[in-house]
Design a protein around this motif. Structure first.
Motif, mmCIF file in Angstrom:
data_model
loop_
_atom_site.group_PDB
_atom_site.id
_atom_site.type_symbol
_atom_site.label_atom_id
_atom_site.label_comp_id
_atom_site.label_asym_id
_atom_site.label_seq_id
_atom_site.Cartn_x
_atom_site.Cartn_y
_atom_site.Cartn_z
ATOM 1 N N VAL A 1 -2.821 2.218 19.788
ATOM 2 C CA VAL A 1 -1.805 2.316 18.737
ATOM 3 C C VAL A 1 -2.048 1.255 17.671
ATOM 4 C CG1 VAL A 1 0.655 2.095 18.211
ATOM 5 C CG2 VAL A 1 -0.071 3.323 20.265
ATOM 6 N N THR A 2 -2.324 0.030 18.113
ATOM 7 C CA THR A 2 -2.590 -1.061 17.170
ATOM 8 C C THR A 2 -3.788 -0.746 16.293
ATOM 9 O OG1 THR A 2 -1.706 -2.655 18.766
ATOM 10 C CG2 THR A 2 -3.036 -3.533 16.966
ATOM 11 N N GLU A 3 -4.859 -0.245 16.893
ATOM 12 C CA GLU A 3 -6.059 0.088 16.126
ATOM 13 C C GLU A 3 -5.797 1.220 15.145
ATOM 14 O OE1 GLU A 3 -8.901 0.897 19.174
ATOM 15 O OE2 GLU A 3 -9.446 -1.229 19.443
ATOM 16 N N THR A 4 -4.952 2.173 15.530
ATOM 17 C CA THR A 4 -4.608 3.275 14.627
ATOM 18 C C THR A 4 -3.857 2.758 13.404
ATOM 19 O OG1 THR A 4 -4.481 4.829 16.485
ATOM 20 C CG2 THR A 4 -3.367 5.468 14.452
ATOM 21 N N ILE A 5 -2.929 1.849 13.634
ATOM 22 C CA ILE A 5 -2.162 1.266 12.526
ATOM 23 C C ILE A 5 -3.076 0.439 11.622
ATOM 24 C CG2 ILE A 5 -0.347 -0.401 11.938
ATOM 25 C CD1 ILE A 5 1.069 0.501 14.563
ATOM 26 N N MET A 6 -3.910 -0.407 12.220
ATOM 27 C CA MET A 6 -4.774 -1.272 11.422
ATOM 28 C C MET A 6 -5.842 -0.477 10.676
ATOM 29 S SD MET A 6 -3.468 -4.165 11.506
ATOM 30 C CE MET A 6 -4.764 -5.013 10.590
ATOM 31 N N ALA A 7 -6.265 0.659 11.232
ATOM 32 C CA ALA A 7 -7.222 1.504 10.510
ATOM 33 C C ALA A 7 -6.592 2.034 9.228
ATOM 34 C CB ALA A 7 -7.672 2.661 11.400
ATOM 35 N N ALA A 8 -5.304 2.373 9.291
ATOM 36 C CA ALA A 8 -4.608 2.860 8.086
ATOM 37 C C ALA A 8 -4.494 1.751 7.044
ATOM 38 C CB ALA A 8 -3.225 3.391 8.467
ATOM 39 N N VAL A 9 -4.195 0.534 7.490
ATOM 40 C CA VAL A 9 -4.113 -0.608 6.565
ATOM 41 C C VAL A 9 -5.477 -0.865 5.930
ATOM 42 C CG1 VAL A 9 -3.670 -3.090 6.381
ATOM 43 C CG2 VAL A 9 -2.205 -1.668 7.833
ATOM 44 N N THR A 10 -6.519 -0.831 6.739
ATOM 45 C CA THR A 10 -7.878 -1.106 6.241
ATOM 46 C C THR A 10 -8.330 -0.031 5.263
ATOM 47 O OG1 THR A 10 -8.409 -2.256 8.308
ATOM 48 C CG2 THR A 10 -10.259 -1.562 6.930
ATOM 49 N N ASP A 11 -7.997 1.228 5.533
ATOM 50 C CA ASP A 11 -8.344 2.312 4.601
ATOM 51 C C ASP A 11 -7.731 2.064 3.222
ATOM 52 O OD1 ASP A 11 -9.803 3.591 6.527
ATOM 53 O OD2 ASP A 11 -8.285 5.108 6.990
ATOM 54 N N LEU A 12 -6.480 1.624 3.216
ATOM 55 C CA LEU A 12 -5.810 1.329 1.941
ATOM 56 C C LEU A 12 -6.499 0.169 1.224
ATOM 57 C CD1 LEU A 12 -2.079 1.555 3.106
ATOM 58 C CD2 LEU A 12 -3.273 3.212 1.658
ATOM 59 N N LEU A 13 -6.900 -0.841 1.997
ATOM 60 C CA LEU A 13 -7.565 -2.004 1.394
ATOM 61 C C LEU A 13 -8.926 -1.614 0.839
ATOM 62 C CD1 LEU A 13 -7.371 -4.990 0.739
ATOM 63 C CD2 LEU A 13 -8.329 -5.487 2.998
ATOM 64 N N GLU A 14 -9.633 -0.713 1.516
ATOM 65 C CA GLU A 14 -10.906 -0.230 0.984
ATOM 66 C C GLU A 14 -10.700 0.405 -0.389
ATOM 67 O OE1 GLU A 14 -13.747 0.929 4.775
ATOM 68 O OE2 GLU A 14 -12.297 2.418 4.069
ATOM 69 N N ASP A 15 -9.620 1.156 -0.537
ATOM 70 C CA ASP A 15 -9.331 1.794 -1.819
ATOM 71 C C ASP A 15 -9.038 0.749 -2.890
ATOM 72 O OD1 ASP A 15 -8.726 4.223 -3.446
ATOM 73 O OD2 ASP A 15 -6.722 3.353 -3.475
ATOM 74 N N LEU A 16 -8.260 -0.275 -2.551
ATOM 75 C CA LEU A 16 -7.945 -1.322 -3.520
ATOM 76 C C LEU A 16 -9.190 -2.083 -3.952
ATOM 77 C CD1 LEU A 16 -4.634 -2.961 -2.159
ATOM 78 C CD2 LEU A 16 -4.882 -1.354 -4.062
ATOM 79 N N ARG A 17 -10.053 -2.366 -2.999
ATOM 80 C CA ARG A 17 -11.236 -3.174 -3.285
ATOM 81 C C ARG A 17 -12.412 -2.352 -3.794
ATOM 82 N NH1 ARG A 17 -12.238 -7.468 1.569
ATOM 83 N NH2 ARG A 17 -14.008 -7.863 0.183
ATOM 84 N N GLY A 18 -12.386 -1.048 -3.554
ATOM 85 C CA GLY A 18 -13.527 -0.216 -3.919
ATOM 86 C C GLY A 18 -14.752 -0.544 -3.116
ATOM 87 N N GLU A 19 -14.546 -0.967 -1.871
ATOM 88 C CA GLU A 19 -15.633 -1.346 -0.979
ATOM 89 C C GLU A 19 -15.361 -0.783 0.406
ATOM 90 O OE1 GLU A 19 -16.501 -5.591 -1.007
ATOM 91 O OE2 GLU A 19 -15.300 -5.787 -2.822
ATOM 92 N N GLN A 20 -16.382 -0.796 1.243
ATOM 93 C CA GLN A 20 -16.239 -0.320 2.607
ATOM 94 C C GLN A 20 -16.117 -1.498 3.558
ATOM 95 O OE1 GLN A 20 -19.158 2.547 3.761
ATOM 96 N NE2 GLN A 20 -18.305 2.842 5.813
ATOM 97 N N ALA A 21 -15.135 -1.420 4.453
ATOM 98 C CA ALA A 21 -14.932 -2.478 5.442
ATOM 99 C C ALA A 21 -16.004 -2.408 6.523
ATOM 100 C CB ALA A 21 -13.551 -2.326 6.077
ATOM 101 N N PRO A 22 -16.221 -3.490 7.250
ATOM 102 C CA PRO A 22 -17.167 -3.455 8.369
ATOM 103 C C PRO A 22 -16.747 -2.395 9.391
ATOM 104 C CG PRO A 22 -16.515 -5.703 7.873
ATOM 105 C CD PRO A 22 -15.628 -4.818 7.065
ATOM 106 N N GLU A 23 -17.736 -1.833 10.083
ATOM 107 C CA GLU A 23 -17.433 -0.789 11.078
ATOM 108 C C GLU A 23 -16.554 -1.335 12.193
ATOM 109 O OE1 GLU A 23 -19.883 2.210 14.060
ATOM 110 O OE2 GLU A 23 -20.859 1.380 12.275
ATOM 111 N N GLN A 24 -16.797 -2.573 12.595
ATOM 112 C CA GLN A 24 -15.981 -3.224 13.614
ATOM 113 C C GLN A 24 -15.245 -4.406 12.996
ATOM 114 O OE1 GLN A 24 -15.475 -2.175 16.728
ATOM 115 N NE2 GLN A 24 -16.839 -0.428 16.379
#
Length: 250
Positions: A206-229
Protein backbone atom coordinates in the motif's frame (compact mmCIF):
# COMPACT_ATOMS: atom_id res chain seq x y z
CA UNK A 1 -14.44 20.13 7.79
CA UNK A 2 -15.98 22.10 4.93
CA UNK A 3 -14.27 24.63 2.73
CA UNK A 4 -15.80 27.48 4.78
CA UNK A 5 -14.61 26.52 8.28
CA UNK A 6 -11.00 27.59 8.38
CA UNK A 7 -10.96 29.22 11.80
CA UNK A 8 -9.15 32.10 13.49
CA UNK A 9 -5.81 30.43 14.10
CA UNK A 10 -5.36 29.19 10.56
CA UNK A 11 -6.29 32.60 9.22
CA UNK A 12 -3.74 34.17 11.55
CA UNK A 13 -1.08 31.72 10.36
CA UNK A 14 -1.94 32.65 6.77
CA UNK A 15 -1.62 36.37 7.56
CA UNK A 16 1.88 35.70 8.89
CA UNK A 17 3.10 33.22 6.26
CA UNK A 18 1.53 34.31 2.99
CA UNK A 19 3.19 37.74 2.51
CA UNK A 20 6.79 36.44 2.50
CA UNK A 21 5.76 33.49 0.31
CA UNK A 22 4.18 35.87 -2.20
CA UNK A 23 7.26 38.12 -2.21
CA UNK A 24 9.93 35.41 -2.33
CA UNK A 25 8.34 32.87 -4.68
CA UNK A 26 6.33 32.47 -7.84
CA UNK A 27 3.64 29.76 -7.94
CA UNK A 28 2.66 26.95 -10.28
CA UNK A 29 -0.29 25.12 -8.71
CA UNK A 30 -2.12 22.25 -10.36
CA UNK A 31 -4.76 19.72 -9.41
CA UNK A 32 -6.73 21.68 -6.82
CA UNK A 33 -9.86 19.99 -8.17
CA UNK A 34 -8.65 16.74 -6.62
CA UNK A 35 -8.89 18.14 -3.07
CA UNK A 36 -12.26 16.85 -1.75
CA UNK A 37 -14.84 19.51 -0.97
CA UNK A 38 -16.24 17.56 1.96
CA UNK A 39 -15.40 14.65 4.22
CA UNK A 40 -12.22 13.34 5.73
CA UNK A 41 -9.22 12.58 3.56
CA UNK A 42 -5.48 12.05 3.60
CA UNK A 43 -2.78 13.79 1.62
CA UNK A 44 0.60 12.15 1.00
CA UNK A 45 3.38 14.61 0.14
CA UNK A 46 7.07 14.36 -0.74
CA UNK A 47 9.49 16.17 1.57
CA UNK A 48 12.57 17.94 0.18
CA UNK A 49 12.93 21.20 2.12
CA UNK A 50 12.45 22.46 5.66
CA UNK A 51 10.12 25.13 4.23
CA UNK A 52 8.04 22.93 1.94
CA UNK A 53 5.34 22.66 4.60
CA UNK A 54 4.60 26.32 3.83
CA UNK A 55 4.59 25.67 0.10
CA UNK A 56 2.10 22.83 0.37
CA UNK A 57 0.16 24.54 3.17
CA UNK A 58 -0.32 27.68 1.04
CA UNK A 59 -1.58 25.55 -1.84
CA UNK A 60 -4.13 23.66 0.20
CA UNK A 61 -5.22 26.68 2.24
CA UNK A 62 -6.33 28.26 -1.01
CA UNK A 63 -8.58 25.27 -1.74
CA UNK A 64 -10.54 26.01 1.44
CA UNK A 65 -9.61 22.68 3.08
CA UNK A 66 -6.87 23.16 5.64
CA UNK A 67 -4.59 20.26 6.57
CA UNK A 68 -3.55 18.97 9.96
CA UNK A 69 0.13 18.07 9.96
CA UNK A 70 1.92 15.55 12.13
CA UNK A 71 4.79 17.53 13.69
CA UNK A 72 7.55 16.84 16.20
CA UNK A 73 6.27 17.33 19.73
CA UNK A 74 9.22 19.58 20.62
CA UNK A 75 7.98 22.22 18.16
CA UNK A 76 4.85 22.66 20.27
CA UNK A 77 7.00 23.84 23.17
CA UNK A 78 8.34 26.93 21.37
CA UNK A 79 6.62 30.24 22.27
CA UNK A 80 5.29 31.55 18.93
CA UNK A 81 5.37 28.50 16.67
CA UNK A 82 4.00 26.36 19.48
CA UNK A 83 1.01 28.66 19.94
CA UNK A 84 0.24 28.54 16.22
CA UNK A 85 0.64 24.75 16.08
CA UNK A 86 -1.70 24.29 19.01
CA UNK A 87 -4.16 26.87 17.72
CA UNK A 88 -4.34 25.29 14.27
CA UNK A 89 -4.68 21.86 15.94
CA UNK A 90 -1.67 20.22 14.42
CA UNK A 91 -0.84 16.75 15.74
CA UNK A 92 2.23 16.29 17.98
CA UNK A 93 4.39 13.23 17.36
CA UNK A 94 6.13 11.86 20.46
CA UNK A 95 8.81 9.66 18.96
CA UNK A 96 10.29 6.80 20.99
CA UNK A 97 7.92 7.36 23.92
CA UNK A 98 5.00 5.59 25.55
CA UNK A 99 2.67 7.99 23.68
CA UNK A 100 4.15 7.35 20.24
CA UNK A 101 0.91 5.69 19.10
CA UNK A 102 -1.08 8.76 20.17
CA UNK A 103 -0.29 10.68 16.99
CA UNK A 104 -1.62 7.88 14.79
CA UNK A 105 -4.76 7.60 16.89
CA UNK A 106 -5.30 11.38 16.73
CA UNK A 107 -4.80 11.34 12.96
CA UNK A 108 -7.38 8.59 12.46
CA UNK A 109 -9.88 10.37 14.71
CA UNK A 110 -9.40 13.62 12.77
CA UNK A 111 -9.97 11.90 9.42
CA UNK A 112 -13.09 10.18 10.73
CA UNK A 113 -14.40 13.58 11.89
CA UNK A 114 -14.15 14.83 8.31
CA UNK A 115 -10.80 16.61 8.44
CA UNK A 116 -7.70 16.40 6.26
CA UNK A 117 -4.52 14.94 7.72
CA UNK A 118 -1.30 15.53 5.78
CA UNK A 119 1.34 12.79 5.87
CA UNK A 120 4.98 13.08 4.86
CA UNK A 121 5.39 9.32 4.33
CA UNK A 122 9.19 9.55 4.17
CA UNK A 123 9.07 10.94 7.75
CA UNK A 124 12.16 13.05 7.10
CA UNK A 125 13.80 15.12 4.39
CA UNK A 126 14.82 13.02 1.43
CA UNK A 127 18.41 11.83 1.35
CA UNK A 128 18.22 10.89 -2.32
CA UNK A 129 21.13 12.68 -4.07
CA UNK A 130 18.75 14.03 -6.73
CA UNK A 131 15.97 14.78 -4.24
CA UNK A 132 13.52 12.12 -5.42
CA UNK A 133 11.21 10.55 -2.83
CA UNK A 134 12.75 7.83 -0.70
CA UNK A 135 11.20 4.60 0.52
CA UNK A 136 8.50 5.50 3.02
CA UNK A 137 7.22 4.34 6.38
CA UNK A 138 3.85 2.65 6.64
CA UNK A 139 1.92 5.13 8.81
CA UNK A 140 0.01 6.57 5.85
CA UNK A 141 -0.90 3.05 4.70
CA UNK A 142 -2.20 2.14 8.14
CA UNK A 143 -4.34 5.27 8.29
CA UNK A 144 -5.67 4.65 4.78
CA UNK A 145 -6.69 1.06 5.53
CA UNK A 146 -8.29 1.92 8.88
CA UNK A 147 -10.33 4.89 7.62
CA UNK A 148 -10.81 3.94 3.95
CA UNK A 149 -10.62 7.69 3.34
CA UNK A 150 -9.43 9.09 -0.02
CA UNK A 151 -5.64 9.37 -0.24
CA UNK A 152 -4.67 12.32 -2.43
CA UNK A 153 -1.05 12.23 -3.65
CA UNK A 154 0.72 15.59 -3.75
CA UNK A 155 4.12 16.39 -5.28
CA UNK A 156 6.05 19.60 -4.77
CA UNK A 157 9.21 21.11 -6.15
CA UNK A 158 10.78 24.54 -5.77
CA UNK A 159 11.13 25.20 -2.06
CA UNK A 160 14.13 22.86 -2.18
CA UNK A 161 15.79 25.05 -4.81
CA UNK A 162 15.78 27.93 -2.30
CA UNK A 163 16.47 25.87 0.81
CA UNK A 164 17.90 22.46 -0.18
CA UNK A 165 17.55 19.55 2.25
CA UNK A 166 20.28 19.58 4.89
CA UNK A 167 21.76 22.72 3.31
CA UNK A 168 24.24 24.94 5.09
CA UNK A 169 23.50 28.65 5.27
CA UNK A 170 25.69 29.48 2.28
CA UNK A 171 23.59 27.17 0.06
CA UNK A 172 20.31 28.97 0.81
CA UNK A 173 19.24 31.27 -2.02
CA UNK A 174 15.88 32.98 -2.50
CA UNK A 175 16.94 35.08 -5.48
CA UNK A 176 16.37 34.90 -8.32
CA UNK A 177 12.83 33.97 -7.26
CA UNK A 178 12.06 30.28 -7.42
CA UNK A 179 8.70 28.82 -8.47
CA UNK A 180 6.80 26.76 -5.93
CA UNK A 181 5.32 23.92 -7.97
CA UNK A 182 2.61 21.89 -6.25
CA UNK A 183 0.50 19.27 -7.99
CA UNK A 184 -2.28 17.15 -6.48
CA UNK A 185 -3.46 14.03 -8.28
CA UNK A 186 -6.65 11.99 -8.13
CA UNK A 187 -7.09 9.76 -5.05
CA UNK A 188 -5.03 6.58 -5.15
CA UNK A 189 -7.15 3.49 -5.82
CA UNK A 190 -6.65 1.27 -2.77
CA UNK A 191 -9.95 -0.62 -2.93
CA UNK A 192 -8.22 -3.95 -3.61
CA UNK A 193 -6.48 -3.72 -0.22
CA UNK A 194 -9.58 -3.06 1.88
CA UNK A 195 -10.53 -5.99 4.07
CA UNK A 196 -7.07 -7.54 3.94
CA UNK A 197 -5.12 -8.29 7.09
CA UNK A 198 -2.67 -5.38 7.54
CA UNK A 199 0.42 -7.58 7.44
CA UNK A 200 3.84 -6.01 6.92
CA UNK A 201 3.70 -7.17 3.30
CA UNK A 202 0.30 -5.58 2.68
CA UNK A 203 1.32 -2.32 4.38
CA UNK A 204 4.51 -2.22 2.32
CA UNK A 205 2.53 -2.70 -0.91
CA UNK A 206 0.00 0.00 0.00
CA UNK A 207 2.81 2.40 0.91
CA UNK A 208 4.62 1.73 -2.36
CA UNK A 209 1.39 2.27 -4.31
CA UNK A 210 0.87 5.65 -2.66
CA UNK A 211 4.49 6.73 -3.11
CA UNK A 212 4.45 5.66 -6.77
CA UNK A 213 1.56 8.08 -7.34
CA UNK A 214 3.48 10.89 -5.60
CA UNK A 215 6.62 10.14 -7.63
CA UNK A 216 4.66 10.09 -10.91
CA UNK A 217 3.39 13.59 -10.15
CA UNK A 218 6.91 14.77 -9.31
CA UNK A 219 8.21 13.36 -12.60
CA UNK A 220 5.64 15.51 -14.39
CA UNK A 221 6.66 18.63 -12.44
CA UNK A 222 10.35 18.07 -13.06
CA UNK A 223 10.08 16.74 -16.60
CA UNK A 224 12.45 13.94 -15.62
CA UNK A 225 12.27 10.25 -14.83
CA UNK A 226 12.78 9.06 -11.26
CA UNK A 227 15.14 6.18 -10.46
CA UNK A 228 13.60 2.73 -10.96
CA UNK A 229 14.18 1.94 -7.28
CA UNK A 230 13.67 4.65 -4.65
CA UNK A 231 16.50 5.52 -2.32
CA UNK A 232 16.31 3.28 0.76
CA UNK A 233 17.76 5.17 3.72
CA UNK A 234 17.54 2.19 6.06
CA UNK A 235 19.48 0.00 3.65
CA UNK A 236 22.12 2.69 3.11
CA UNK A 237 22.59 3.09 6.87
CA UNK A 238 22.78 -0.69 7.28
CA UNK A 239 25.48 -0.88 4.62
CA UNK A 240 27.42 1.86 6.36
CA UNK A 241 27.23 -0.01 9.67
CA UNK A 242 28.37 -3.25 8.02
CA UNK A 243 31.28 -1.45 6.38
CA UNK A 244 32.29 0.18 9.66
CA UNK A 245 32.14 -3.21 11.41
CA UNK A 246 34.27 -4.84 8.71
CA UNK A 247 36.87 -2.06 8.91
CA UNK A 248 36.91 -2.39 12.68
CA UNK A 249 37.89 -6.04 12.46
CA UNK A 250 40.84 -5.40 10.17
Amino acid sequence: MSRRRIGFWYRLAAVIAKPPLLVLFKRDWRGMEHIPADGGFITAINHNSVIDMFSYGHFQYNTGRVPRFLAKATLFETPIAGALLRGTRQIPVYRESTDAYGAFRAAVEAIERGECVAFYPESTLTRDPDQWPMTAKTGVARAALVTKAPVVPVAQWGANLAVPPYAKANKISFFPRKTLQVKAGPPVDLASFYGKEPTPEVLKEVTETIMAAVTDLLEDLRGEQAPEQPYDLREVLAQQRRKAAEEGTK
